[in-house]
Design an enzyme around this catalytic site. Structure first.
Site, mmCIF file in Angstrom:
data_model
loop_
_atom_site.group_PDB
_atom_site.id
_atom_site.type_symbol
_atom_site.label_atom_id
_atom_site.label_comp_id
_atom_site.label_asym_id
_atom_site.label_seq_id
_atom_site.Cartn_x
_atom_site.Cartn_y
_atom_site.Cartn_z
ATOM 1 N N LYS A 275 49.321 48.746 30.924
ATOM 2 C CA LYS A 275 48.133 49.627 31.482
ATOM 3 C C LYS A 275 48.715 50.374 32.788
ATOM 4 C CE LYS A 275 45.907 45.598 33.847
ATOM 5 N NZ LYS A 275 46.832 44.557 33.130
ATOM 6 N N HIS B 146 45.904 35.100 32.220
ATOM 7 C CA HIS B 146 44.971 34.639 33.162
ATOM 8 C C HIS B 146 44.082 33.497 32.617
ATOM 9 C CE1 HIS B 146 45.975 37.876 35.717
ATOM 10 N NE2 HIS B 146 45.741 38.860 34.884
ATOM 11 N N ASN C 281 43.663 49.120 39.864
ATOM 12 C CA ASN C 281 44.518 48.026 39.813
ATOM 13 C C ASN C 281 46.067 48.547 40.156
ATOM 14 O OD1 ASN C 281 44.969 45.103 39.313
ATOM 15 N ND2 ASN C 281 46.283 45.854 37.638
#
Length: 449
Positions: free
Chosen positions: A122, A194, A145
Protein backbone atom coordinates in the site's frame (compact mmCIF):
# COMPACT_ATOMS: atom_id res chain seq x y z
CA UNK A 1 -21.30 18.41 9.08
CA UNK A 2 -20.61 17.86 12.76
CA UNK A 3 -20.75 20.98 14.88
CA UNK A 4 -17.86 20.43 17.28
CA UNK A 5 -18.50 23.56 19.31
CA UNK A 6 -18.79 22.75 23.01
CA UNK A 7 -18.68 18.99 22.46
CA UNK A 8 -16.64 17.32 25.19
CA UNK A 9 -14.00 15.24 23.39
CA UNK A 10 -11.25 13.04 24.77
CA UNK A 11 -8.43 12.47 22.29
CA UNK A 12 -6.91 9.08 23.13
CA UNK A 13 -3.29 8.50 22.11
CA UNK A 14 -0.72 11.26 21.80
CA UNK A 15 1.22 10.09 18.79
CA UNK A 16 1.28 12.23 15.66
CA UNK A 17 -2.30 11.30 14.70
CA UNK A 18 -3.63 12.10 18.16
CA UNK A 19 -1.89 15.46 18.20
CA UNK A 20 -3.39 16.28 14.76
CA UNK A 21 -6.87 15.53 16.14
CA UNK A 22 -6.13 17.75 19.15
CA UNK A 23 -5.16 20.56 16.79
CA UNK A 24 -8.23 20.22 14.60
CA UNK A 25 -10.78 19.77 17.39
CA UNK A 26 -9.37 22.68 19.39
CA UNK A 27 -9.63 24.89 16.30
CA UNK A 28 -13.18 23.62 15.69
CA UNK A 29 -14.28 24.78 19.14
CA UNK A 30 -14.59 21.48 20.97
CA UNK A 31 -13.88 21.18 24.69
CA UNK A 32 -10.91 18.89 24.33
CA UNK A 33 -8.92 16.79 26.80
CA UNK A 34 -6.13 14.36 26.02
CA UNK A 35 -5.27 10.85 27.17
CA UNK A 36 -2.22 8.65 26.91
CA UNK A 37 -1.49 5.77 29.25
CA UNK A 38 2.11 6.87 29.70
CA UNK A 39 3.19 9.78 27.48
CA UNK A 40 6.88 10.57 27.28
CA UNK A 41 7.93 13.81 28.94
CA UNK A 42 8.67 15.65 25.67
CA UNK A 43 5.21 14.84 24.23
CA UNK A 44 3.50 15.76 27.50
CA UNK A 45 5.19 19.15 27.64
CA UNK A 46 4.67 19.88 23.94
CA UNK A 47 0.93 19.21 24.17
CA UNK A 48 0.62 21.40 27.27
CA UNK A 49 2.52 24.23 25.58
CA UNK A 50 0.52 24.15 22.35
CA UNK A 51 -3.01 23.26 23.42
CA UNK A 52 -3.39 23.99 27.15
CA UNK A 53 -5.61 20.96 27.69
CA UNK A 54 -5.91 18.53 30.57
CA UNK A 55 -3.81 15.42 29.97
CA UNK A 56 -5.08 12.24 31.61
CA UNK A 57 -2.84 9.20 32.15
CA UNK A 58 -3.13 5.71 33.62
CA UNK A 59 -5.98 3.33 32.88
CA UNK A 60 -8.47 4.55 30.26
CA UNK A 61 -11.41 2.98 32.12
CA UNK A 62 -10.73 5.13 35.18
CA UNK A 63 -10.52 8.31 33.09
CA UNK A 64 -13.81 7.57 31.31
CA UNK A 65 -15.54 6.72 34.59
CA UNK A 66 -14.37 9.86 36.38
CA UNK A 67 -15.10 12.37 33.62
CA UNK A 68 -17.95 12.92 31.16
CA UNK A 69 -17.11 12.98 27.46
CA UNK A 70 -19.47 13.04 24.49
CA UNK A 71 -16.89 11.78 21.99
CA UNK A 72 -13.78 9.62 22.15
CA UNK A 73 -11.37 10.46 19.32
CA UNK A 74 -9.25 7.33 18.93
CA UNK A 75 -5.72 7.09 17.57
CA UNK A 76 -5.21 4.06 15.30
CA UNK A 77 -3.04 2.24 17.83
CA UNK A 78 -5.93 1.87 20.28
CA UNK A 79 -8.50 -0.82 19.57
CA UNK A 80 -12.24 -0.19 19.96
CA UNK A 81 -12.41 -3.66 21.48
CA UNK A 82 -10.81 -2.37 24.67
CA UNK A 83 -13.37 -3.09 27.40
CA UNK A 84 -13.41 0.53 28.56
CA UNK A 85 -14.22 1.71 25.02
CA UNK A 86 -16.93 -0.94 24.58
CA UNK A 87 -18.54 0.30 27.81
CA UNK A 88 -18.27 3.93 26.66
CA UNK A 89 -20.11 3.10 23.42
CA UNK A 90 -22.81 1.13 25.23
CA UNK A 91 -23.43 4.17 27.43
CA UNK A 92 -24.08 6.27 24.31
CA UNK A 93 -20.63 7.70 23.72
CA UNK A 94 -19.49 8.36 20.15
CA UNK A 95 -16.24 6.97 18.72
CA UNK A 96 -14.50 8.81 15.91
CA UNK A 97 -11.17 8.60 14.08
CA UNK A 98 -9.20 11.13 12.08
CA UNK A 99 -10.12 9.64 8.68
CA UNK A 100 -13.83 9.83 9.50
CA UNK A 101 -13.43 13.51 10.39
CA UNK A 102 -11.60 14.14 7.10
CA UNK A 103 -14.28 12.29 5.09
CA UNK A 104 -16.91 14.64 6.49
CA UNK A 105 -14.76 17.70 5.77
CA UNK A 106 -14.18 16.66 2.15
CA UNK A 107 -17.81 15.81 1.40
CA UNK A 108 -19.07 18.30 -1.17
CA UNK A 109 -15.66 19.98 -1.52
CA UNK A 110 -15.11 18.81 -5.12
CA UNK A 111 -11.90 17.01 -4.14
CA UNK A 112 -11.51 13.46 -5.42
CA UNK A 113 -10.37 10.80 -2.97
CA UNK A 114 -8.25 7.78 -3.89
CA UNK A 115 -8.12 5.36 -0.96
CA UNK A 116 -5.63 2.49 -0.74
CA UNK A 117 -5.29 -0.35 1.72
CA UNK A 118 -3.95 -3.91 1.75
CA UNK A 119 -1.64 -6.07 3.79
CA UNK A 120 1.27 -5.37 1.45
CA UNK A 121 2.23 -2.84 -1.20
CA UNK A 122 0.00 0.00 0.00
CA UNK A 123 2.84 2.46 0.67
CA UNK A 124 4.45 1.80 -2.72
CA UNK A 125 1.09 2.07 -4.50
CA UNK A 126 0.11 5.22 -2.60
CA UNK A 127 3.45 6.86 -3.39
CA UNK A 128 3.19 5.90 -7.06
CA UNK A 129 -0.40 7.16 -7.37
CA UNK A 130 0.54 10.43 -5.67
CA UNK A 131 3.58 10.79 -7.94
CA UNK A 132 1.49 10.19 -11.08
CA UNK A 133 -1.25 12.60 -10.00
CA UNK A 134 1.31 15.33 -9.34
CA UNK A 135 3.13 14.70 -12.63
CA UNK A 136 -0.19 14.93 -14.45
CA UNK A 137 -0.71 18.41 -13.00
CA UNK A 138 -3.18 17.79 -10.19
CA UNK A 139 -2.97 19.60 -6.85
CA UNK A 140 -2.36 16.43 -4.84
CA UNK A 141 -2.28 15.61 -1.13
CA UNK A 142 -0.72 12.30 -0.07
CA UNK A 143 -1.52 11.44 3.54
CA UNK A 144 -2.63 8.80 6.02
CA UNK A 145 -0.71 5.75 7.12
CA UNK A 146 2.11 6.75 4.76
CA UNK A 147 3.40 9.31 7.25
CA UNK A 148 1.43 12.58 7.41
CA UNK A 149 -1.81 12.24 9.42
CA UNK A 150 -4.80 13.31 7.34
CA UNK A 151 -5.90 16.14 9.64
CA UNK A 152 -2.36 17.47 9.84
CA UNK A 153 -2.39 17.63 6.03
CA UNK A 154 -5.85 19.24 6.05
CA UNK A 155 -4.86 21.96 8.51
CA UNK A 156 -1.65 22.67 6.57
CA UNK A 157 -3.76 23.65 3.54
CA UNK A 158 -5.53 26.34 5.58
CA UNK A 159 -8.86 25.85 3.84
CA UNK A 160 -7.52 25.46 0.30
CA UNK A 161 -9.19 22.58 -1.54
CA UNK A 162 -7.13 19.97 -3.41
CA UNK A 163 -7.82 18.27 -6.72
CA UNK A 164 -7.18 14.85 -5.21
CA UNK A 165 -6.42 13.28 -1.85
CA UNK A 166 -4.40 10.05 -2.08
CA UNK A 167 -4.84 8.19 1.21
CA UNK A 168 -2.98 5.15 2.48
CA UNK A 169 -5.21 3.60 5.12
CA UNK A 170 -4.48 0.85 7.62
CA UNK A 171 -7.08 -1.54 8.97
CA UNK A 172 -6.74 0.31 12.29
CA UNK A 173 -7.75 3.61 10.65
CA UNK A 174 -10.64 1.99 8.81
CA UNK A 175 -12.07 0.60 12.07
CA UNK A 176 -13.12 4.13 13.04
CA UNK A 177 -14.28 5.17 9.54
CA UNK A 178 -18.01 4.44 9.16
CA UNK A 179 -18.23 5.75 5.57
CA UNK A 180 -15.23 7.13 3.69
CA UNK A 181 -17.15 7.55 0.39
CA UNK A 182 -13.95 7.70 -1.68
CA UNK A 183 -14.06 8.34 -5.42
CA UNK A 184 -12.14 5.10 -6.00
CA UNK A 185 -10.68 2.63 -3.52
CA UNK A 186 -8.65 -0.55 -3.51
CA UNK A 187 -7.77 -3.45 -1.25
CA UNK A 188 -4.55 -4.65 -2.86
CA UNK A 189 -4.38 -7.99 -1.03
CA UNK A 190 -5.10 -9.67 2.29
CA UNK A 191 -2.59 -11.81 4.16
CA UNK A 192 -1.90 -12.46 7.82
CA UNK A 193 -0.99 -9.37 9.81
CA UNK A 194 -2.01 -7.84 13.14
CA UNK A 195 -3.64 -11.09 14.28
CA UNK A 196 -2.81 -10.03 17.83
CA UNK A 197 -5.57 -7.41 17.30
CA UNK A 198 -8.14 -9.39 15.27
CA UNK A 199 -9.97 -12.65 15.94
CA UNK A 200 -8.75 -14.25 12.72
CA UNK A 201 -7.91 -13.51 9.09
CA UNK A 202 -11.57 -13.04 8.12
CA UNK A 203 -12.05 -10.51 10.90
CA UNK A 204 -8.97 -8.63 9.62
CA UNK A 205 -10.29 -8.75 6.03
CA UNK A 206 -13.63 -7.30 7.17
CA UNK A 207 -11.81 -4.27 8.58
CA UNK A 208 -10.16 -3.71 5.17
CA UNK A 209 -13.49 -4.04 3.34
CA UNK A 210 -14.77 -0.91 5.13
CA UNK A 211 -12.79 1.18 2.61
CA UNK A 212 -15.56 0.55 0.03
CA UNK A 213 -18.40 2.00 2.12
CA UNK A 214 -20.10 4.71 0.10
CA UNK A 215 -20.11 4.90 -3.68
CA UNK A 216 -16.44 4.20 -4.42
CA UNK A 217 -15.38 2.54 -7.65
CA UNK A 218 -13.65 -0.70 -6.62
CA UNK A 219 -10.20 -1.73 -7.81
CA UNK A 220 -9.77 -5.38 -6.85
CA UNK A 221 -7.06 -8.02 -7.03
CA UNK A 222 -8.40 -10.91 -9.10
CA UNK A 223 -5.66 -13.18 -7.70
CA UNK A 224 -6.70 -12.76 -4.05
CA UNK A 225 -9.63 -14.78 -2.67
CA UNK A 226 -10.50 -12.25 0.03
CA UNK A 227 -10.44 -9.35 -2.44
CA UNK A 228 -12.69 -11.24 -4.86
CA UNK A 229 -15.19 -11.72 -2.01
CA UNK A 230 -15.29 -7.93 -1.51
CA UNK A 231 -16.97 -7.35 -4.89
CA UNK A 232 -20.04 -5.14 -4.52
CA UNK A 233 -22.25 -5.61 -7.54
CA UNK A 234 -23.82 -2.16 -7.27
CA UNK A 235 -20.38 -0.51 -7.64
CA UNK A 236 -18.23 0.04 -10.71
CA UNK A 237 -15.26 -2.32 -10.53
CA UNK A 238 -11.88 -2.74 -12.22
CA UNK A 239 -9.75 -5.85 -11.78
CA UNK A 240 -5.99 -6.30 -11.83
CA UNK A 241 -4.05 -9.56 -11.99
CA UNK A 242 -0.62 -11.08 -12.45
CA UNK A 243 -2.14 -14.29 -13.80
CA UNK A 244 -5.21 -13.74 -15.98
CA UNK A 245 -6.48 -11.48 -18.73
CA UNK A 246 -8.57 -8.83 -17.02
CA UNK A 247 -8.86 -5.02 -16.97
CA UNK A 248 -5.19 -4.58 -16.00
CA UNK A 249 -2.82 -7.57 -16.05
CA UNK A 250 0.72 -8.81 -16.55
CA UNK A 251 0.95 -10.63 -19.87
CA UNK A 252 4.28 -12.44 -20.12
CA UNK A 253 6.16 -9.57 -18.48
CA UNK A 254 4.20 -6.84 -20.25
CA UNK A 255 1.85 -4.55 -18.32
CA UNK A 256 -1.41 -4.66 -20.26
CA UNK A 257 -4.94 -3.26 -20.23
CA UNK A 258 -7.11 -6.02 -21.60
CA UNK A 259 -5.50 -6.90 -24.93
CA UNK A 260 -3.60 -3.58 -25.16
CA UNK A 261 0.12 -3.79 -24.30
CA UNK A 262 1.20 -0.80 -22.18
CA UNK A 263 4.90 -1.31 -21.40
CA UNK A 264 7.37 -3.98 -20.37
CA UNK A 265 7.68 -4.28 -16.60
CA UNK A 266 11.46 -4.69 -17.03
CA UNK A 267 11.52 -1.10 -18.35
CA UNK A 268 10.62 0.13 -14.84
CA UNK A 269 13.20 0.49 -12.03
CA UNK A 270 11.06 -1.48 -9.55
CA UNK A 271 12.21 -4.90 -8.31
CA UNK A 272 9.92 -7.95 -8.07
CA UNK A 273 6.68 -9.10 -9.70
CA UNK A 274 4.62 -7.96 -6.73
CA UNK A 275 5.49 -4.42 -7.80
CA UNK A 276 3.93 -5.16 -11.21
CA UNK A 277 0.65 -5.65 -9.33
CA UNK A 278 1.18 -2.32 -7.56
CA UNK A 279 1.72 -0.53 -10.89
CA UNK A 280 -1.37 -2.14 -12.43
CA UNK A 281 -3.47 -1.08 -9.43
CA UNK A 282 -2.04 2.45 -9.66
CA UNK A 283 -3.02 2.69 -13.33
CA UNK A 284 -6.55 1.57 -12.51
CA UNK A 285 -6.87 4.09 -9.67
CA UNK A 286 -5.49 7.01 -11.70
CA UNK A 287 -7.60 6.28 -14.77
CA UNK A 288 -10.67 6.08 -12.52
CA UNK A 289 -10.31 9.79 -11.67
CA UNK A 290 -9.86 10.73 -15.33
CA UNK A 291 -6.10 10.75 -15.90
CA UNK A 292 -5.19 9.65 -19.41
CA UNK A 293 -3.31 6.44 -20.13
CA UNK A 294 -0.86 8.32 -22.37
CA UNK A 295 0.01 10.72 -19.54
CA UNK A 296 0.49 7.88 -17.06
CA UNK A 297 2.75 5.95 -19.44
CA UNK A 298 4.81 9.09 -19.94
CA UNK A 299 5.55 9.44 -16.22
CA UNK A 300 5.55 5.95 -14.63
CA UNK A 301 9.13 5.18 -15.72
CA UNK A 302 10.45 8.01 -13.55
CA UNK A 303 9.16 6.45 -10.31
CA UNK A 304 12.09 4.89 -8.43
CA UNK A 305 10.23 3.03 -5.70
CA UNK A 306 10.57 3.36 -1.93
CA UNK A 307 13.46 3.00 0.48
CA UNK A 308 13.55 -0.33 2.36
CA UNK A 309 11.03 -1.97 -0.02
CA UNK A 310 12.84 -4.60 -2.15
CA UNK A 311 15.57 -2.02 -2.74
CA UNK A 312 18.96 -3.02 -4.12
CA UNK A 313 21.73 -2.01 -1.72
CA UNK A 314 24.90 -3.28 -3.41
CA UNK A 315 26.56 -6.15 -5.23
CA UNK A 316 29.57 -7.76 -3.56
CA UNK A 317 31.54 -10.41 -5.46
CA UNK A 318 28.51 -11.21 -7.60
CA UNK A 319 26.11 -11.41 -4.63
CA UNK A 320 23.24 -8.88 -4.71
CA UNK A 321 22.04 -7.48 -1.36
CA UNK A 322 18.39 -6.36 -1.26
CA UNK A 323 16.79 -4.40 1.58
CA UNK A 324 13.14 -5.23 2.25
CA UNK A 325 13.15 -4.19 5.90
CA UNK A 326 9.62 -2.81 5.44
CA UNK A 327 8.48 -6.41 4.86
CA UNK A 328 7.08 -6.67 8.39
CA UNK A 329 4.60 -9.50 7.82
CA UNK A 330 4.56 -12.92 6.20
CA UNK A 331 2.64 -11.78 3.13
CA UNK A 332 5.18 -9.06 2.35
CA UNK A 333 8.09 -11.48 2.59
CA UNK A 334 6.31 -14.07 0.45
CA UNK A 335 5.63 -11.38 -2.18
CA UNK A 336 9.32 -10.43 -2.22
CA UNK A 337 10.40 -14.07 -2.51
CA UNK A 338 7.95 -14.86 -5.31
CA UNK A 339 8.97 -11.72 -7.17
CA UNK A 340 12.71 -12.49 -7.29
CA UNK A 341 13.99 -15.13 -9.68
CA UNK A 342 17.45 -16.05 -8.32
CA UNK A 343 18.59 -18.28 -5.44
CA UNK A 344 18.06 -16.44 -2.16
CA UNK A 345 19.70 -16.34 1.25
CA UNK A 346 16.92 -14.93 3.43
CA UNK A 347 17.49 -12.97 6.64
CA UNK A 348 14.26 -12.89 8.67
CA UNK A 349 12.87 -12.71 12.19
CA UNK A 350 11.80 -10.25 14.87
CA UNK A 351 8.40 -9.86 16.51
CA UNK A 352 5.97 -12.27 14.87
CA UNK A 353 2.70 -10.54 15.93
CA UNK A 354 0.90 -13.85 16.25
CA UNK A 355 1.23 -14.71 12.56
CA UNK A 356 1.19 -18.14 10.94
CA UNK A 357 4.64 -18.48 9.36
CA UNK A 358 3.78 -21.58 7.30
CA UNK A 359 3.25 -19.72 3.95
CA UNK A 360 7.01 -19.11 3.97
CA UNK A 361 7.54 -22.84 3.39
CA UNK A 362 6.07 -22.64 -0.12
CA UNK A 363 7.67 -19.28 -0.92
CA UNK A 364 11.14 -20.54 0.01
CA UNK A 365 10.88 -23.99 -1.60
CA UNK A 366 13.20 -24.45 -4.61
CA UNK A 367 14.44 -20.88 -4.11
CA UNK A 368 16.26 -20.68 -0.76
CA UNK A 369 20.00 -21.22 -0.52
CA UNK A 370 19.71 -20.74 3.25
CA UNK A 371 17.69 -18.94 5.91
CA UNK A 372 19.24 -16.95 8.75
CA UNK A 373 17.04 -15.96 11.68
CA UNK A 374 17.28 -13.22 14.29
CA UNK A 375 15.04 -11.72 16.94
CA UNK A 376 12.67 -12.72 19.69
CA UNK A 377 10.51 -15.05 17.58
CA UNK A 378 13.33 -16.62 15.57
CA UNK A 379 12.77 -20.08 17.06
CA UNK A 380 9.05 -19.96 16.31
CA UNK A 381 9.76 -19.09 12.69
CA UNK A 382 12.55 -21.65 12.44
CA UNK A 383 10.33 -24.47 13.72
CA UNK A 384 8.05 -23.97 10.70
CA UNK A 385 11.02 -24.40 8.32
CA UNK A 386 12.41 -27.45 10.10
CA UNK A 387 13.02 -30.33 7.69
CA UNK A 388 13.31 -28.23 4.53
CA UNK A 389 16.20 -28.94 2.15
CA UNK A 390 18.20 -25.81 2.99
CA UNK A 391 20.08 -24.84 6.16
CA UNK A 392 18.32 -22.74 8.80
CA UNK A 393 20.67 -20.98 11.19
CA UNK A 394 20.23 -18.61 14.14
CA UNK A 395 22.28 -15.45 14.57
CA UNK A 396 22.71 -13.12 17.54
CA UNK A 397 22.21 -9.93 15.56
CA UNK A 398 21.79 -8.50 12.08
CA UNK A 399 25.49 -7.78 11.35
CA UNK A 400 26.34 -11.40 12.17
CA UNK A 401 23.49 -12.62 9.96
CA UNK A 402 24.65 -10.41 7.09
CA UNK A 403 28.20 -11.74 7.26
CA UNK A 404 26.97 -15.33 7.48
CA UNK A 405 24.61 -14.80 4.54
CA UNK A 406 27.49 -13.58 2.39
CA UNK A 407 29.54 -16.64 3.37
CA UNK A 408 26.70 -18.98 2.34
CA UNK A 409 25.75 -17.17 -0.88
CA UNK A 410 27.23 -17.93 -4.29
CA UNK A 411 27.87 -15.52 -7.15
CA UNK A 412 24.53 -14.74 -8.80
CA UNK A 413 22.57 -15.22 -5.55
CA UNK A 414 20.53 -12.63 -3.67
CA UNK A 415 20.87 -11.91 0.05
CA UNK A 416 17.41 -10.64 1.00
CA UNK A 417 16.59 -8.90 4.27
CA UNK A 418 12.82 -9.41 4.46
CA UNK A 419 12.03 -10.11 8.12
CA UNK A 420 8.30 -11.04 7.97
CA UNK A 421 8.24 -9.55 11.47
CA UNK A 422 8.11 -6.24 13.31
CA UNK A 423 11.41 -4.78 14.44
CA UNK A 424 10.93 -3.32 17.90
CA UNK A 425 12.55 -6.20 19.78
CA UNK A 426 15.98 -5.18 18.44
CA UNK A 427 15.58 -1.86 16.60
CA UNK A 428 13.86 1.53 16.79
CA UNK A 429 11.81 0.59 13.72
CA UNK A 430 12.13 -0.93 10.26
CA UNK A 431 14.18 2.05 9.01
CA UNK A 432 16.72 1.55 11.80
CA UNK A 433 16.86 -2.17 10.96
CA UNK A 434 17.59 -1.18 7.37
CA UNK A 435 20.37 1.19 8.45
CA UNK A 436 22.12 -1.60 10.34
CA UNK A 437 21.79 -3.95 7.35
CA UNK A 438 23.19 -1.38 4.92
CA UNK A 439 26.07 -0.56 7.25
CA UNK A 440 26.86 -4.28 7.49
CA UNK A 441 26.84 -4.61 3.70
CA UNK A 442 29.17 -1.61 3.41
CA UNK A 443 31.57 -3.29 5.84
CA UNK A 444 31.55 -6.39 3.63
CA UNK A 445 32.30 -4.25 0.60
CA UNK A 446 35.24 -2.67 2.38
CA UNK A 447 36.57 -6.06 3.51
CA UNK A 448 36.43 -7.37 -0.06
CA UNK A 449 38.02 -4.31 -1.68
Amino acid sequence: MTDWRNKKVLVAGLGRTGVSMLAFLTQAGAKVAAYDMQPDEATHQSVLNHYQVDIHTGELAAVLNQHHFDVLALSPGISQRDTAIVAFKRAGGQIVGDVAILAELLAGSGSKVIAITGSNGKTTTTSLVGFLCEKCGLDTVVAGNIGTPVLEAYLARDGKTADVWVLELSSFQLETTPCLNATVATVLNVSEDHLNRYDDLLDYAHSKDRIFRGHAMQVLNADDTFCCAMLRHEHNVKWFSLQKNTDYWLNQGVLSAGNEALLSFDALPLQGKHNAANVLAAFALCEAIGLSRAQLLGHVGAFKGLPHRVEKVAEVNGVTFIDDSKGTNVGATCAALFGLDKPIVLIAGGQGKGQDFSPLQTALRDKARAVLLIGVDAQQLGSVLDGENYPVEYCDDLPQATQRAFALAKAGDIVLLSPACASYDMFKGYAHRSEIFIASVRQLQDSQA
